[in-house]
Design a protein around this motif. Structure first.
Motif, PDB file in Angstrom:
ATOM      1  N   UNK A  53       0.810  -1.227   0.000  1.00  0.00           N
ATOM      2  CA  UNK A  53       0.000   0.000   0.000  1.00  0.00           C
ATOM      3  C   UNK A  53       0.843   1.277   0.000  1.00  0.00           C
ATOM      4  N   UNK A  54       1.835   1.363   0.867  1.00  0.00           N
ATOM      5  CA  UNK A  54       2.641   2.587   0.943  1.00  0.00           C
ATOM      6  C   UNK A  54       3.357   2.872  -0.380  1.00  0.00           C
ATOM      7  N   UNK A  55       3.878   1.828  -1.005  1.00  0.00           N
ATOM      8  CA  UNK A  55       4.549   1.992  -2.299  1.00  0.00           C
ATOM      9  C   UNK A  55       3.554   2.396  -3.377  1.00  0.00           C
ATOM     10  N   UNK A  56       2.376   1.781  -3.350  1.00  0.00           N
ATOM     11  CA  UNK A  56       1.331   2.128  -4.320  1.00  0.00           C
ATOM     12  C   UNK A  56       0.924   3.588  -4.140  1.00  0.00           C
ATOM     13  N   UNK A  57       0.763   4.034  -2.905  1.00  0.00           N
ATOM     14  CA  UNK A  57       0.404   5.427  -2.640  1.00  0.00           C
ATOM     15  C   UNK A  57       1.500   6.370  -3.140  1.00  0.00           C
ATOM     16  N   UNK A  66      -3.374   4.613 -12.307  1.00  0.00           N
ATOM     17  CA  UNK A  66      -3.887   3.383 -11.697  1.00  0.00           C
ATOM     18  C   UNK A  66      -3.723   2.217 -12.667  1.00  0.00           C
ATOM     19  N   UNK A  67      -3.996   2.467 -13.956  1.00  0.00           N
ATOM     20  CA  UNK A  67      -3.898   1.401 -14.959  1.00  0.00           C
ATOM     21  C   UNK A  67      -2.482   0.829 -15.018  1.00  0.00           C
ATOM     22  N   UNK A  68      -1.480   1.704 -14.972  1.00  0.00           N
ATOM     23  CA  UNK A  68      -0.086   1.237 -15.014  1.00  0.00           C
ATOM     24  C   UNK A  68       0.249   0.415 -13.776  1.00  0.00           C
ATOM     25  N   UNK A  69      -0.242   0.860 -12.636  1.00  0.00           N
ATOM     26  CA  UNK A  69       0.017   0.117 -11.395  1.00  0.00           C
ATOM     27  C   UNK A  69      -0.682  -1.237 -11.438  1.00  0.00           C
ATOM     28  N   UNK A  70      -1.916  -1.259 -11.908  1.00  0.00           N
ATOM     29  CA  UNK A  70      -2.674  -2.520 -12.007  1.00  0.00           C
ATOM     30  C   UNK A  70      -1.971  -3.483 -12.958  1.00  0.00           C
ATOM     31  N   UNK A  79      -3.392 -10.119  -9.656  1.00  0.00           N
ATOM     32  CA  UNK A  79      -4.399  -9.600 -10.586  1.00  0.00           C
ATOM     33  C   UNK A  79      -5.610  -9.099  -9.826  1.00  0.00           C
ATOM     34  N   UNK A  80      -5.927  -7.821 -10.028  1.00  0.00           N
ATOM     35  CA  UNK A  80      -7.135  -7.234  -9.452  1.00  0.00           C
ATOM     36  C   UNK A  80      -7.758  -6.314 -10.485  1.00  0.00           C
ATOM     37  N   UNK A  81      -9.058  -6.165 -10.394  1.00  0.00           N
ATOM     38  CA  UNK A  81      -9.773  -5.295 -11.324  1.00  0.00           C
ATOM     39  C   UNK A  81      -9.578  -3.838 -10.907  1.00  0.00           C
ATOM     40  N   UNK A  82      -9.811  -2.913 -11.836  1.00  0.00           N
ATOM     41  CA  UNK A  82      -9.719  -1.491 -11.483  1.00  0.00           C
ATOM     42  C   UNK A  82     -10.664  -1.098 -10.346  1.00  0.00           C
ATOM     43  N   UNK A  83     -11.844  -1.678 -10.331  1.00  0.00           N
ATOM     44  CA  UNK A  83     -12.799  -1.358  -9.260  1.00  0.00           C
ATOM     45  C   UNK A  83     -12.275  -1.849  -7.918  1.00  0.00           C
ATOM     46  N   UNK A  84     -11.738  -3.060  -7.888  1.00  0.00           N
ATOM     47  CA  UNK A  84     -11.170  -3.604  -6.655  1.00  0.00           C
ATOM     48  C   UNK A  84      -9.992  -2.741  -6.200  1.00  0.00           C
ATOM     49  N   UNK A  86      -9.455   0.464  -6.729  1.00  0.00           N
ATOM     50  CA  UNK A  86      -9.958   1.710  -6.144  1.00  0.00           C
ATOM     51  C   UNK A  86     -10.607   1.466  -4.786  1.00  0.00           C
ATOM     52  N   UNK A  87     -11.372   0.387  -4.674  1.00  0.00           N
ATOM     53  CA  UNK A  87     -12.026   0.072  -3.395  1.00  0.00           C
ATOM     54  C   UNK A  87     -11.005  -0.201  -2.302  1.00  0.00           C
ATOM     55  N   UNK A  88      -9.977  -0.992  -2.609  1.00  0.00           N
ATOM     56  CA  UNK A  88      -8.973  -1.327  -1.610  1.00  0.00           C
ATOM     57  C   UNK A  88      -8.164  -0.094  -1.217  1.00  0.00           C
ATOM     58  N   UNK A  89      -7.846   0.757  -2.187  1.00  0.00           N
ATOM     59  CA  UNK A  89      -7.113   1.996  -1.872  1.00  0.00           C
ATOM     60  C   UNK A  89      -7.950   2.838  -0.907  1.00  0.00           C
ATOM     61  N   UNK A  90      -9.227   3.028  -1.244  1.00  0.00           N
ATOM     62  CA  UNK A  90     -10.099   3.855  -0.402  1.00  0.00           C
ATOM     63  C   UNK A  90     -10.259   3.247   0.984  1.00  0.00           C
ATOM     64  N   UNK A  91     -10.435   1.936   1.029  1.00  0.00           N
ATOM     65  CA  UNK A  91     -10.615   1.254   2.314  1.00  0.00           C
ATOM     66  C   UNK A  91      -9.374   1.360   3.188  1.00  0.00           C
ATOM     67  N   UNK A  92      -8.229   1.122   2.600  1.00  0.00           N
ATOM     68  CA  UNK A  92      -6.989   1.167   3.376  1.00  0.00           C
ATOM     69  C   UNK A  92      -6.649   2.599   3.788  1.00  0.00           C
ATOM     70  N   UNK A  93      -6.950   3.547   2.916  1.00  0.00           N
ATOM     71  CA  UNK A  93      -6.739   4.953   3.271  1.00  0.00           C
ATOM     72  C   UNK A  93      -7.628   5.304   4.464  1.00  0.00           C
ATOM     73  N   UNK A  94      -8.876   4.871   4.420  1.00  0.00           N
ATOM     74  CA  UNK A  94      -9.797   5.128   5.525  1.00  0.00           C
ATOM     75  C   UNK A  94      -9.335   4.485   6.821  1.00  0.00           C
TER      76      UNK A  94
END
Length: 130
Positions: A53-57, A66-70, A79-84, A86-94
């Motif tokens: 997460x920290x590296x992704x941020x 996001x596409x390049x990171x995915x 392998x994760x979908x773009x929606x997943x 975004x959801x995981x980023x938002x969840x972990x940020x929260x």
């Protein structure tokens, strides 16, 4: 005969059936729902994503899409979908912001307790000196 007339008898039967009390075990229901929570946190992909997460941020902050990171994660067998994503980023940020806010609240509380203790000690000392 109109369609509403045909539907009315069925609706009455359904409403009568819904008034029958249903017996259930609240504790069993709670346990079943809690299993979902533990299963959700047990996802090894999500745990690995959390470790990164920290590296992704940092990549996002540097302007990497996001596409390049995915795509890069996929090449790393994550392998994760773009929606997943975004959801995981938002969840972990929260979660992180919640932890920071909680820690800040604890610090403010202990500072307040310390200030009250000092004020109380001064009040006691001030009265004792009179």
């Amino acid at each position: 005969m109109q369609m509403e007339d045909l539907m009315q008898p069925n609706m009455n039967r359904a409403s009568k059936a819904s008034k029958v009390p249903v017996q259930y075990d609240l504790q069993a229901d709670i346990e079943e729902l809690r299993k979902l929570l533990s299963e959700r946190h047990a996802d090894p992909r999500k745990q690995r994503f959390g470790d990164l997460y920290d590296t992704i941020q940092a990549l996002i902050a540097a302007g990497v899409s996001h596409a390049a990171i995915i795509r890069k994660l996929k090449s790393m067998d994550l392998s994760i979908s773009p929606v997943t994503f975004k959801n995981w980023i938002a969840e972990m940020r929260g979660e992180r912001e919640g932890q920071v806010a909680s820690k800040r609240s604890e610090e403010q509380s202990s500072q307040m307790q310390e200030a009250m203790r000092r004020a109380s000690a001064r009040g006691v000392d001030g009265r004792a000196g009179q």
